[in-house]
Write a protein that holds these residues in place. Sequence first.
Motif, mmCIF file in Angstrom:
data_model
loop_
_atom_site.group_PDB
_atom_site.id
_atom_site.type_symbol
_atom_site.label_atom_id
_atom_site.label_comp_id
_atom_site.label_asym_id
_atom_site.label_seq_id
_atom_site.Cartn_x
_atom_site.Cartn_y
_atom_site.Cartn_z
ATOM 1 N N ALA A 1 -5.588 -8.962 -1.133
ATOM 2 C CA ALA A 1 -5.550 -8.860 0.300
ATOM 3 C C ALA A 1 -6.327 -9.994 0.669
ATOM 4 O O ALA A 1 -7.292 -10.431 0.214
ATOM 5 N N ARG B 1 2.041 -6.084 -1.947
ATOM 6 C CA ARG B 1 2.390 -4.585 -1.650
ATOM 7 C C ARG B 1 3.967 -4.640 -2.116
ATOM 8 O O ARG B 1 4.691 -5.540 -1.637
ATOM 9 N N LEU C 1 -5.363 -2.709 10.905
ATOM 10 C CA LEU C 1 -5.705 -3.510 12.083
ATOM 11 C C LEU C 1 -6.481 -2.540 12.999
ATOM 12 O O LEU C 1 -6.153 -1.305 13.162
ATOM 13 N N TYR D 1 -8.477 -7.179 10.619
ATOM 14 C CA TYR D 1 -7.182 -7.005 10.087
ATOM 15 C C TYR D 1 -7.128 -7.398 8.584
ATOM 16 O O TYR D 1 -7.761 -8.481 8.100
ATOM 17 N N ASN E 1 0.766 0.476 5.152
ATOM 18 C CA ASN E 1 0.916 -0.668 6.404
ATOM 19 C C ASN E 1 -0.414 -1.482 6.228
ATOM 20 O O ASN E 1 -1.448 -0.937 5.624
ATOM 21 N N ASN E 2 -0.369 -2.771 6.733
ATOM 22 C CA ASN E 2 -1.572 -3.561 6.909
ATOM 23 C C ASN E 2 -2.530 -2.766 7.920
ATOM 24 O O ASN E 2 -2.150 -2.210 9.215
ATOM 25 N N ALA F 1 -4.306 -8.462 5.578
ATOM 26 C CA ALA F 1 -3.028 -8.456 5.011
ATOM 27 C C ALA F 1 -3.007 -8.163 3.539
ATOM 28 O O ALA F 1 -3.555 -8.955 2.755
ATOM 29 N N HIS F 2 -2.187 -7.168 3.084
ATOM 30 C CA HIS F 2 -2.044 -6.848 1.686
ATOM 31 C C HIS F 2 -0.807 -8.117 1.105
ATOM 32 O O HIS F 2 0.244 -8.411 1.773
ATOM 33 N N LEU F 3 -1.271 -8.779 0.112
ATOM 34 C CA LEU F 3 -0.583 -9.726 -0.411
ATOM 35 C C LEU F 3 0.660 -9.523 -1.295
ATOM 36 O O LEU F 3 1.691 -10.249 -1.681
#
Length: 280
Positions: free
Chosen positions: A194, A219, A229, A213, A226-227, A215-217
Amino acid sequence: MKNLLLLILLSFSQIIFAQDDLLSQIDSTETNQKVSAAFKAMKIVNLESTKLLGKKELYFVIAHRFASVKDGIDGFFGLDNAVTQIKFIYGISDKFNLAAGRSEQAYDFSAKYLLKSQVQDGFPFTIVGFNSLGFNNLLKQSIYPKMKFSNRMVYVNQLLVSRKFSDKLSLEFAPTYFHENFVVNDFQDNSQFALGFGGRYKLSKRVSLNMDYAAHLNRTPTSIYNNPLSVGVDIETGGHVFQMHFTNSQGMHEAGFLGNTTGSWSKGDIFFGFNLARVF
């Protein structure tokens, strides 16, 4: 007489030059000063910040994430069902902290340590390492009869890189590797990556707006998660920082919010929460 006068003039000139040197030192600004207080709290919202405790400081942290506000009045807008984490953080030194925490989701033990400091007119970033070993509390043998203790283990490794751009603005990014020995989705790799982003903007002397935030790279496309936030405010009160926020993740352990965030901002499925620290 001429020799005496010459000696007096030479002495007087040396005094004047010495005074000029002293004045130039007073007027000059010291370079290579370390930049401090990019963040006031140990976390931005969910992401760890680059702040470290001082030597022999002890923090007792209570963190709450209430249920989804989407439940409406039936769940008192989420206040009826809270997930709680308690955590102790201790400063072994100004550059090395240890922590132990427990929530309904995980036990976790972590280390946080300074690698490099931001320096005025010098190195532009603060770099901090963070490593955590967790034990997933949600994986019960009653649900998974073949579950072993080792299956519950979760490893987290982060590099926290921040820059304080001004007295008001600080930003951070956090490349992350975490490994879950057991994942519910068979298509999800146990080793996951991530990239987190976060920042703080000071609104007044004691209040700042915070956001992070991740971001899962890697998934899996079949994942239901979900990512994360999160948006909130920090309020400084007599040396303490009280954090209030809204987030789409009820999880507080890194693997919980990085890999298993269930909420969705677009659907109004968000959670109110706060972090409160007591300093000893």
